[in-house]
Write a protein that holds these residues in place. Sequence first.
Motif, PDB file in Angstrom:
ATOM      1  N   MET A   1     129.829  -1.123  62.809  1.00 17.67           N
ATOM      2  CA  MET A   1     130.297  -0.909  64.172  1.00 17.67           C
ATOM      3  C   MET A   1     129.406  -1.678  65.151  1.00 17.67           C
ATOM      4  O   MET A   1     128.187  -1.623  65.046  1.00 17.67           O
ATOM      5  CB  MET A   1     130.202   0.585  64.498  1.00 17.67           C
ATOM      6  CG  MET A   1     131.511   1.182  64.901  1.00 17.67           C
ATOM      7  SD  MET A   1     131.380   2.859  65.568  1.00 17.67           S
ATOM      8  CE  MET A   1     131.327   3.856  64.105  1.00 17.67           C
ATOM      9  N   ASN A   2     130.021  -2.370  66.104  1.00 17.32           N
ATOM     10  CA  ASN A   2     129.210  -3.055  67.098  1.00 17.32           C
ATOM     11  C   ASN A   2     128.756  -2.063  68.181  1.00 17.32           C
ATOM     12  O   ASN A   2     129.203  -0.914  68.220  1.00 17.32           O
ATOM     13  CB  ASN A   2     129.961  -4.266  67.685  1.00 17.32           C
ATOM     14  CG  ASN A   2     131.165  -3.868  68.525  1.00 17.32           C
ATOM     15  OD1 ASN A   2     131.161  -2.836  69.179  1.00 17.32           O
ATOM     16  ND2 ASN A   2     132.193  -4.696  68.516  1.00 17.32           N
ATOM     17  N   LYS A   3     127.874  -2.507  69.060  1.00 18.24           N
ATOM     18  CA  LYS A   3     127.291  -1.618  70.075  1.00 18.24           C
ATOM     19  C   LYS A   3     128.344  -0.978  70.970  1.00 18.24           C
ATOM     20  O   LYS A   3     128.247   0.197  71.309  1.00 18.24           O
ATOM     21  CB  LYS A   3     126.277  -2.383  70.925  1.00 18.24           C
ATOM     22  CG  LYS A   3     125.005  -2.719  70.214  1.00 18.24           C
ATOM     23  CD  LYS A   3     124.070  -3.479  71.144  1.00 18.24           C
ATOM     24  CE  LYS A   3     122.819  -3.901  70.418  1.00 18.24           C
ATOM     25  NZ  LYS A   3     121.907  -4.634  71.302  1.00 18.24           N
ATOM     26  N   ALA A   4     129.347  -1.745  71.372  1.00 20.87           N
ATOM     27  CA  ALA A   4     130.399  -1.212  72.255  1.00 20.87           C
ATOM     28  C   ALA A   4     131.169  -0.089  71.562  1.00 20.87           C
ATOM     29  O   ALA A   4     131.487   0.927  72.196  1.00 20.87           O
ATOM     30  CB  ALA A   4     131.336  -2.325  72.699  1.00 20.87           C
ATOM     31  N   GLU A   5     131.436  -0.258  70.278  1.00 27.31           N
ATOM     32  CA  GLU A   5     132.157   0.785  69.537  1.00 27.31           C
ATOM     33  C   GLU A   5     131.302   2.042  69.380  1.00 27.31           C
ATOM     34  O   GLU A   5     131.809   3.159  69.493  1.00 27.31           O
ATOM     35  CB  GLU A   5     132.601   0.252  68.172  1.00 27.31           C
ATOM     36  CG  GLU A   5     133.701  -0.786  68.266  1.00 27.31           C
ATOM     37  CD  GLU A   5     133.951  -1.501  66.941  1.00 27.31           C
ATOM     38  OE1 GLU A   5     133.054  -1.536  66.072  1.00 27.31           O
ATOM     39  OE2 GLU A   5     135.068  -2.033  66.784  1.00 27.31           O
ATOM     40  N   VAL A   6     130.024   1.858  69.097  1.00 25.72           N
ATOM     41  CA  VAL A   6     129.102   2.997  68.968  1.00 25.72           C
ATOM     42  C   VAL A   6     129.031   3.750  70.291  1.00 25.72           C
ATOM     43  O   VAL A   6     129.143   4.981  70.333  1.00 25.72           O
ATOM     44  CB  VAL A   6     127.700   2.537  68.509  1.00 25.72           C
ATOM     45  CG1 VAL A   6     126.690   3.674  68.612  1.00 25.72           C
ATOM     46  CG2 VAL A   6     127.745   1.977  67.099  1.00 25.72           C
TER      47      VAL A   6
END
Length: 171
Positions: free
Chosen positions: A1-6
């Motif tokens: 998961m990328n930062k935006a998704e997290v």
Amino acid sequence: MNKAEVLKEIIGQRRSVFPKDYTDTEVSQEIIDEILHSATLAPNHKRTKPWRFKVFKGEEKAKLASEMQAIYKATQPEQLFLEKKYNDIGFKINKADAVVSIVVNFSAMVPEWEEIAAVSMAVQNMYLTCTAHQVGCYWSSPKLVDHLQESLTIEENQKCLGLFYLGNLQE
């Protein structure tokens, strides 16, 4: 998961969780320190850093519970006094592992509402950090906090905006 998704997932999971749902296990000091540090990263106009936090644990927290109950009893007309509310005040504070007072310090450098907004953003950072660590939390702002000036050493240019309850959740 990328930062935006997290981040999106943490924001989506953020909830107020009340002390009745906390376990009796301790929130580590490391996590409490991280929660408070994340609060200090909130934006604030002219870098006034208007938040003041005091952590109550152990005996100090038990004293806060007794004081809040005494304030409730002293400020309620006899016909409006509710034993259940009196007991709930003590239960919530004692059931939480830690209680953090949320105080705004008005600098007079910016409008008061901006400093209240900055403190609110600091508390949102606390909520998000708690969520990331699966720590239950909620911000309560009972009228009783107006009577805590002495125990919180609140100065003339400060106001208590409430209490932030913390506790571990069932796994």
